[in-house]
Design an enzyme around this catalytic site. Structure first.
Site, PDB file in Angstrom:
ATOM      1  CG  HIS A  66      -2.028  -1.000   1.117  1.00 23.88           C
ATOM      2  ND1 HIS A  66      -2.945  -1.183   2.104  1.00 23.88           N
ATOM      3  CD2 HIS A  66      -2.381  -1.853   0.122  1.00 23.88           C
ATOM      4  CE1 HIS A  66      -3.827  -2.115   1.740  1.00 23.88           C
ATOM      5  NE2 HIS A  66      -3.498  -2.542   0.538  1.00 23.88           N
ATOM      6  CD  GLU A  68      -1.739   4.252   3.484  1.00 23.63           C
ATOM      7  OE1 GLU A  68      -1.427   3.442   2.584  1.00 23.63           O
ATOM      8  OE2 GLU A  68      -2.915   4.596   3.707  1.00 23.63           O
ATOM      9  NE  ARG A 200      -9.965   1.653 -27.237  1.00 24.29           N
ATOM     10  CZ  ARG A 200      -9.862   1.400 -28.538  1.00 24.29           C
ATOM     11  NH1 ARG A 200      -8.711   0.978 -29.049  1.00 24.29           N
ATOM     12  NH2 ARG A 200     -10.903   1.570 -29.315  1.00 24.29           N
ATOM     13  CG  ASP A 216     -17.033   0.120 -36.498  1.00 23.96           C
ATOM     14  OD1 ASP A 216     -17.813   0.220 -37.466  1.00 23.96           O
ATOM     15  OD2 ASP A 216     -17.001   0.934 -35.559  1.00 23.96           O
ATOM     16  N   GLY A 313     -22.163   0.489 -30.035  1.00 23.06           N
ATOM     17  CA  GLY A 313     -22.578   1.649 -30.802  1.00 23.06           C
ATOM     18  C   GLY A 313     -23.755   2.345 -30.173  1.00 23.06           C
TER      19      GLY A 313
END
Ligand code: AOF
Ligand code: ZN
Length: 376
Positions: A66, A68, A200, A216, A313
Site C-alpha cells: 500500500h 503508506e 483504454r 467496424d 454503438g
C-alpha cells in the site's frame, strides 16, 4: 490544530495543496493496481521553517504494498511528529502486511489528513478510529470530491458491486457517430485517438455491441508505443454469438482477453468454435429480448473489473443510458460533418442526462472534448 504559527485558514489551504499533490501522485498507478485503488500518500513535516515533503508513496502495481508503506519507508525517522496526507482512509485490516493505520502510528505520525473514507467493510471508519484512539489528529474529507472522482471505479465497485461505466462517444460536427454500412468512419484526429488509447489503458474493460463488432471489425487495443501491454479485456454483447472467428477481436485473444456475453440458448457449436479460439463466455440473462445489463455488470465486477469503457454503438449506449447505468460521459467532437445519412448520436453536449455535472473541457488537436460525471 494548526501548524507552527499558522491560522486555521492557512492550515486548511496547505492541507488542500498537499492533498492535491497526493492525488496527482496517486494517478501514477491508476489502472494498474488490480482491485485495489491507486492511493497516494505524502509524509510532510514542519520543523518551523515551513512544510517539507519527507516521504512519498503510491499503491504498488498489482495492489500491494500500500501507499503508506512506501511513503513511511522513505521518510524513516523523519515521520516522527509529521503529518500524513492519504487520498484514501488508511486500512485497518491485516493483509500481507499489518494495517496502514497501525504503521502510521508506529512511525510516530501525529496528524493524518484523509480525502475519502474507505467503503471496504474491513476498513470503513475503522482506519480513522484506530488513529484517533491513539491520540492522532485526523482531518477527513479534504478534497473528497476530487478523490472520489479519481477513485470512482474502486468506490463504485465496492458500493454497487459493479464497475464504473464510462460512456465514450466520438461525434462529428453535426452530431453523428458513424454511417450505416460504412465500417469505421474517421471522426476525430490522431491526437484524440491517442487520448482514447490512454483512456483504454486505465480501464479494466472495453465493451461494445455485436453490431459495432461486425460493422467496424475493431481490435479495441492500446496502440501507443510502450503501452501495448496495457490493453484491457474486451467484452462483446453478442446474445446469439454472431462474432466471426476471423474478426480482429478474436485474432488478438492470445494477447488480450476477449469475453463474449451470450445467452444460454445460443448455438453451442458457435460457442465451441470460439472457445477453441480462446474466447471466454459470460452467460447472460435476457430482459425484453436484450442482455440484462445490471447482471452482466455484476459478473464483470466479480471478474475484478472496476471500470468499463463503453465504446459503441448507438444501441448499446442508449441501453446503458436508459437503465441509468452510466457513471461518466466522455464526448469527443470532430470538425467535419458526416451528413444526413449518418447515425445520430444518442447524446450530445446539449443533452446530457440530469444528475451529471461537467468535469472538464479540453481540446485534442482539432477536436474538442468534454467529460461529465455524476455522484456515486
Ligand atoms: C491503504 N493504502 O494504498 C490502498 C488501500 O488486498 P489488500 O490486503 O491489499 O486489501 C485491499 C484493500 O485495501 C482495498 O479494498 C482497500 O480497502 C485498501 N486499499 N489501503 O491503506 C493503499 N490501496
Ligand atoms: Zn493499507
Amino acid at each position: 490544530m494548526a501548524g507552527p504559527g499558522r491560522s486555521q485558514a492557512e492550515q486548511e489551504g496547505l492541507d488542500r495543496r498537499f492533498m492535491a499533490a497526493a492525488l496527482r501522485l496517486s494517478r501514477k498507478n491508476a489502472g494498474r493496481t488490480a482491485t485495489n485503488p491507486s492511493v497516494g500518500t505524502l509524509i510532510v513535516r514542519d520543523d518551523g521553517t515551513g512544510p517539507m515533503i519527507v516521504g512519498t508513496g503510491v499503491t504498488a502495481v498489482g495492489g500491494r504494498p500500500h501507499a503508506e508503506t512506501e511513503a513511511l519507508a522513505e521518510a524513516g525517522e523523519l515521520a516522527r511528529g509529521a503529518t500524513a496526507y492519504v487520498t484514501l482512509e488508511p486500512c485497518a485490516h491485516h493483509g500481507r502486511t499489518p494495517p496502514c493505520a497501525n504503521a502510521l502510528l508506529n512511525a510516530g505520525v501525529t496528524r493524518v489528513v484523509g480525502a475519502v473514507s474507505d467503503p471496504d467493510p474491513r476498513v470503513s471508519g475503522k482506519g480513522y478510529a484506530i488513529l484517533r484512539a491513539a491520540g492522532v489528529e485526523v482531518v477527513e474529507r479534504v478534497l473528497a470530491a476530487e478523490a472520489a472522482e479519481q477513485m470512482a471505479g474502486y468506490l463504485i465497485r465496492s458500493l454497487k458491486k459493479r464497475p464504473e461505466v464510462i460512456l465514450k462517444l466520438a461525434l462529428s460536427s453535426d452530431g453523428k457517430i458513424g454511417m450505416e454500412g460504412e465500417g469505421q468512419v474517421s471522426i476525430t484526429g490522431d491526437i484524440a485517438r491517442r487520448e482514447v488509447y490512454l483512456m483504454r489503458a486505465e480501464a479494466d474493460g472495453i465493451l461494445i455491441g455485436i453490431g459495432t463488432a461486425l460493422e467496424d471489425d475493431p481490435a479495441l487495443t492500446v496502440r501507443l508505443p510502450g503501452l501495448e501491454n496495457r490493453s484491457p479485456a474486451r467484452i462483446v454483447l453478442d446474445r446469439q454469438i454472431r462474432l466471426p472467428e476471423t474478426s480482429k477481436l478474436v485474432a488478438g485473444v492470445d494477447r488480450v482477453p476477449l469475453y463474449v456475453a451470450a445467452c444460454a440458448e445460443a448455438d453451442p457449436y458457435r460457442r465451441a468454435a470460439l472457445e477453441r479460439a480462446g474466447v471466454r463466455f459470460i452467460g447472460t440473462e435476457t430482459y425484453e429480448g436484450d442482455i440484462a445489463l445490471p447482471e452482466l455488470l455484476e459478473d464483470l465486477a466479480a471478474l475484478g473489473m472496476a471500470s468499463v469503457l463503453v465504446e459503441g454503438g448507438a444501441k448499446v449506449a442508449k441501453a446503458f443510458l436508459a437503465e441509468g447505468l452510466v457513471d461518466r460521459i466522455v464526448l469527443f467532437q470532430g470538425q467535419e460533418p458526416i451528413g444526413r445519412s449518418g447515425i445520430v448520436s444518442p447524446i450530445d453536449a446539449n443533452h446530457i442526462p440530469a444528475g451529471f455535472r461537467k468535469l472538464r473541457d479540453m481540446r485534442f488537436g482539432e477536436d474538442s472534448y468534454a467529460e461529465w460525471i455524476r455522484d456515486i
